[in-house]
Design an enzyme around this catalytic site. Structure first.
Site, mmCIF file in Angstrom:
data_model
loop_
_atom_site.group_PDB
_atom_site.id
_atom_site.type_symbol
_atom_site.label_atom_id
_atom_site.label_comp_id
_atom_site.label_asym_id
_atom_site.label_seq_id
_atom_site.Cartn_x
_atom_site.Cartn_y
_atom_site.Cartn_z
ATOM 1 C CG ASP A 265 -12.547 69.931 55.464
ATOM 2 O OD1 ASP A 265 -12.526 69.393 55.794
ATOM 3 O OD2 ASP A 265 -12.427 70.400 55.208
ATOM 4 C CD GLU B 8 -15.911 69.474 59.921
ATOM 5 O OE1 GLU B 8 -15.174 69.138 60.849
ATOM 6 O OE2 GLU B 8 -15.485 70.109 58.501
HETATM 7 C C1 QV4 Z 1 -0.523 74.968 63.368
HETATM 8 C C2 QV4 Z 1 -1.297 76.155 64.931
HETATM 9 C C3 QV4 Z 1 -1.757 76.854 63.911
HETATM 10 C C4 QV4 Z 1 -0.627 77.982 63.433
HETATM 11 C C5 QV4 Z 1 0.268 77.314 62.109
HETATM 12 C C6 QV4 Z 1 1.784 77.611 62.358
HETATM 13 O O1 QV4 Z 1 -2.530 75.229 65.218
HETATM 14 O O2 QV4 Z 1 -2.263 78.335 64.965
HETATM 15 O O3 QV4 Z 1 -0.803 79.032 62.519
HETATM 16 O O4 QV4 Z 1 0.250 75.585 62.808
HETATM 17 O O5 QV4 Z 1 2.088 76.487 61.355
HETATM 18 C C7 QV4 Z 1 -2.323 70.826 60.580
HETATM 19 C C8 QV4 Z 1 -2.137 70.915 62.359
HETATM 20 C C9 QV4 Z 1 -1.908 72.865 63.078
HETATM 21 C C10 QV4 Z 1 -1.533 73.595 61.999
HETATM 22 C C11 QV4 Z 1 -1.949 72.919 60.740
HETATM 23 C C12 QV4 Z 1 -1.573 74.188 59.782
HETATM 24 O O6 QV4 Z 1 -2.727 69.748 62.798
HETATM 25 O O7 QV4 Z 1 -1.529 72.498 64.111
HETATM 26 O O8 QV4 Z 1 -1.434 74.509 62.248
HETATM 27 O O9 QV4 Z 1 -1.954 72.220 60.158
HETATM 28 O O10 QV4 Z 1 -0.131 73.861 59.420
HETATM 29 C C13 QV4 Z 1 -7.215 68.212 60.143
HETATM 30 C C14 QV4 Z 1 -6.389 68.418 61.125
HETATM 31 C C15 QV4 Z 1 -5.923 70.050 61.578
HETATM 32 C C16 QV4 Z 1 -4.392 69.772 60.200
HETATM 33 C C17 QV4 Z 1 -5.300 69.977 59.214
HETATM 34 C C18 QV4 Z 1 -4.243 70.574 57.872
HETATM 35 O O11 QV4 Z 1 -7.967 68.430 62.125
HETATM 36 O O12 QV4 Z 1 -5.197 69.874 62.916
HETATM 37 O O13 QV4 Z 1 -4.158 71.432 60.985
HETATM 38 O O14 QV4 Z 1 -6.367 69.064 58.829
HETATM 39 O O15 QV4 Z 1 -3.756 69.932 57.820
HETATM 40 C C19 QV4 Z 1 -12.315 72.268 63.411
HETATM 41 C C20 QV4 Z 1 -13.456 73.270 62.183
HETATM 42 C C21 QV4 Z 1 -13.880 72.018 61.741
HETATM 43 C C22 QV4 Z 1 -12.474 71.224 61.313
HETATM 44 C C23 QV4 Z 1 -11.996 70.613 62.612
HETATM 45 C C24 QV4 Z 1 -10.729 69.851 62.798
HETATM 46 O O16 QV4 Z 1 -14.834 73.796 62.732
HETATM 47 O O17 QV4 Z 1 -13.735 72.421 60.043
HETATM 48 O O18 QV4 Z 1 -11.219 71.571 63.485
HETATM 49 N N1 QV4 Z 1 -12.522 69.694 60.489
HETATM 50 C C25 QV4 Z 1 -12.067 69.281 58.843
HETATM 51 C C26 QV4 Z 1 -11.704 68.535 59.153
HETATM 52 C C27 QV4 Z 1 -10.710 68.388 59.519
HETATM 53 C C28 QV4 Z 1 -9.101 69.120 58.673
HETATM 54 C C29 QV4 Z 1 -10.184 70.553 57.946
HETATM 55 C C30 QV4 Z 1 -11.079 70.779 59.010
HETATM 56 C C31 QV4 Z 1 -9.124 71.569 58.221
HETATM 57 O O19 QV4 Z 1 -12.391 67.079 59.375
HETATM 58 O O20 QV4 Z 1 -9.391 66.996 59.257
HETATM 59 O O21 QV4 Z 1 -8.371 69.417 59.866
HETATM 60 O O22 QV4 Z 1 -9.143 71.144 56.308
HETATM 61 O O23 QV4 Z 1 -13.867 72.320 64.389
#
Ligand code: QV4
Ligand code: CA
Length: 513
Positions: free
Chosen positions: A213, A249
């Site tokens: 990830d 990823e």
């Molecule tokens: C939010 C704001 C931040 C702020 C924060 C304050 O965005 O700017 O600072 O609140 O508390 C969730 C929420 C998100 C929140 C974050 C932290 O959606 O709004 O931040 O939690 O609390 C998944 C989801 C994300 C989720 C994350 C952790 O998609 O929305 O964030 O899990 O729970 C990029 C990357 C790629 C990534 C992709 C989604 O390059 O690597 O974005 N893909 C992988 C996974 C994905 C996962 C992550 C990475 C993180 O496939 O499922 O994100 O592990 O393109």
């Protein structure tokens, strides 16, 4: 003896972290997103094994924070608290049982490894985690690992917010927080060891590989150092000396500070251009048409086929997260989706992953799905619902099970049957009717035009009567779908109405009547 001698160089060729480690003759994996380990074990035995699936990508098995606002989103699993095997999908005992039972029927397990970060910086402190381990995000304390303040990149990151602000700056992307997730200092020997210990535990249990990830958010050198520490696969199920399959990823659609090729030496990479472009072609957006798929693959600027993991949609972009945008096809667009998945499974490019989803009340407001957070089908106490199987073999309880749709399941088999055969006999009408074969083993025809199709095409197949595995399938000596006659010169006549339920036909040598 001769066979044995011949096998040695073959095994050598397949060694290394690029080989998916699927059992012989199997060519695809399925992502059983958010499934419980108990259900996956059952599915391996009753469905995936018998139907030729090579493996399952599972949701992260390690302990995560419990988010209650919104109520238990799927994405809480991407906020690790420890490396204990303990989530809504099940505990360590259930995990071990799944791995053993799946391996026993030739279906291997691929773990989604979240190793770039821990939970979000703002989640607070307490024991509201899936195994009850203590965490304190303010003080960067994860006592069940343990990690402390020194183990994170806070000092290294140069942005004002401490989060990634500009994807053109490679340093930020690797050293700052991805959406506020506490970023691990992966250059530290101690952290590399903790992560390798976790992954080695899984390898010893019997998993075949890992999706890494957020790989783009880790320095290639740090990933390499961790991968080097990994054990060979368990010889109970894998040949001596097998390396874990690694697929990273890295979302690279171009125009950023980091490109996928920086990761080619470590393992395979998720090719995100694939689903984004294929969605445009099948939807006929931007004047794309199926005729242009003639040079699909590297010809479209994709990474080399032996580095690519390909998919039509994933758990992020099916709901507007990650990359790909509105062109991504999902089960919500079932008719077009089946065509896209069938094209992917018929085409030789890349290592294929099929998506299997849970349904949610998608509700798009100003281009954004406001229910994009919705977690798996669950009870009011938060526990995930079992996957039930209906009489017609589809799934119940809110599980979509795209991998059980006849057209998709039969194309997984098609890919196994044509494995190793080159793409041959490409044909198109300059628009959205297209067809191609795979040597003398299989042939597929699409009509995505608005008009009907009535053509005679060279298939490359031996003469005989074949059963179309899209409109039906071969059952014993019978065919429940359309029959296709291939004449002695290998040609066959195809008619496909533009309003057909599934406007495509696929035949292969194992579906010969
Ligand atoms: C939010 C704001 C931040 C702020 C924060 C304050 O965005 O700017 O600072 O609140 O508390 C969730 C929420 C998100 C929140 C974050 C932290 O959606 O709004 O931040 O939690 O609390 C998944 C989801 C994300 C989720 C994350 C952790 O998609 O929305 O964030 O899990 O729970 C990029 C990357 C790629 C990534 C992709 C989604 O390059 O690597 O974005 N893909 C992988 C996974 C994905 C996962 C992550 C990475 C993180 O496939 O499922 O994100 O592990 O393109
Ligand atoms: Ca990082």
């Amino acid at each position: 003896m001769t066979t044995l001698l011949l096998m040695v160089p073959l095994l050598g060729l397949c060694a290394g972290q690029f080989s998916p480690n699927v059992a012989c003759g199997r060519t695809s994996i399925v992502h059983l997103f958010e499934w419980r380990w108990e259900d996956i074990a059952e599915e391996c035995e009753r469905y995936l094994g018998p139907n030729g699936f090579g493996g399952v990508q599972i949701s992260p098995p390690n302990e995560n924070v419990i988010i209650t606002n919104p109520n238990r989103p799927w994405w809480e699993r991407y906020q690790p608290i420890s490396y204990k095997i303990c989530t809504r999908s099940g505990d360590e005992q259930q995990f071990r049982d799944m791995v053993t039972r799946c391996n026993s029927v030739g279906v291997h397990i691929y773990v989604d490894a979240v190793i770039n970060h821990m939970c979000g910086s703002g989640v607070g402190k307490g024991t509201s985690s899936t195994c009850g381990s203590y965490y304190d995000s303010d003080n960067r304390n994860f006592s069940a690992v343990p990690y402390s303040f020194h183990d994170f990149n806070d000092k290294k990151c140069k942005t004002g917010s401490g989060n990634i602000e500009d994807y053109r700056d490679a340093d930020q992307v690797r050293d700052c927080r991805l959406v506020s997730l506490l970023d691990l200092a992966l250059e530290k020997g101690y952290i590399r060891e903790k992560i390798a210990d976790y992954m080695n535990k899984l390898i010893d249990i019997g998993v075949a590989g890992f999706r890494l990830d957020a790989a783009k958010h880790m320095w290639p050198g740090d990933i390499q150092a961790i991968v080097t520490k990994l054990h060979n696969l368990n010889t109970k199920w894998f040949p001596e000396g097998s390396r874990p399959f690694i697929f990273q990823e890295v979302i690279d659609l171009g125009g950023e500070g980091i490109s996928a090729k920086e990761y080619f030496d470590i393992g395979r990479i998720t090719e995100f251009k694939y689903g984004a472009k294929l969605g445009k072609v099948i939807r006929k957006w931007d004047n794309e048409k199926m005729a242009y798929l003639r040079n699909w693959g590297e010809g479209w600027g994709f990474m080399p086929t032996d580095r690519a993991v390909v998919f039509v949609d994933n758990h992020d972009n099916q709901r507007g997260h990650g990359a790909g945008g509105a062109s991504i096809l999902t089960f919500f667009d079932a008719r077009l989706y089946k065509m896209a998945v069938a094209f992917m499974l018929a085409h030789p490019y890349g290592f294929t992953r099929v998506m299997s989803s849970f349904s949610w009340p998608r509700y798009i407001v100003n281009g954004k799905d406001i229910n994009d957070w919705e977690g798996p089908p669950s009870y009011s106490n938060g526990s995930t619902k079992a996957v039930t199987i209906n009489e017609d073999t589809t799934c119940g309880n809110g599980w979509v099970c795209e991998h059980r749709w006849r057209q998709i399941k039969n194309m997984v088999i098609f890919r196994n049957v044509v494995n190793g055969q080159a793409l041959t006999n490409w044909w198109d009408n300059g628009e959205n009717q297209a067809a191609f074969g795979r040597g003398n083993a299989g042939f597929i025809v699409f009509n995505n035009d608005n008009g009907d199709m009535d053509v005679t095409l060279k298939t490359g197949l031996p003469a005989g009567t074949y059963c179309d595995v899209i409109s039906g399938q071969k059952e014993g000596a019978c065919c429940t779908g359309t029959k296709i006659n291939v004449s002695s010169d290998g040609s066959a006549h195809f008619t496909i109405s533009s309003s057909a339920e599934d406007p495509f036909i696929a035949i292969h040598i194992n579906a010969k009547l």
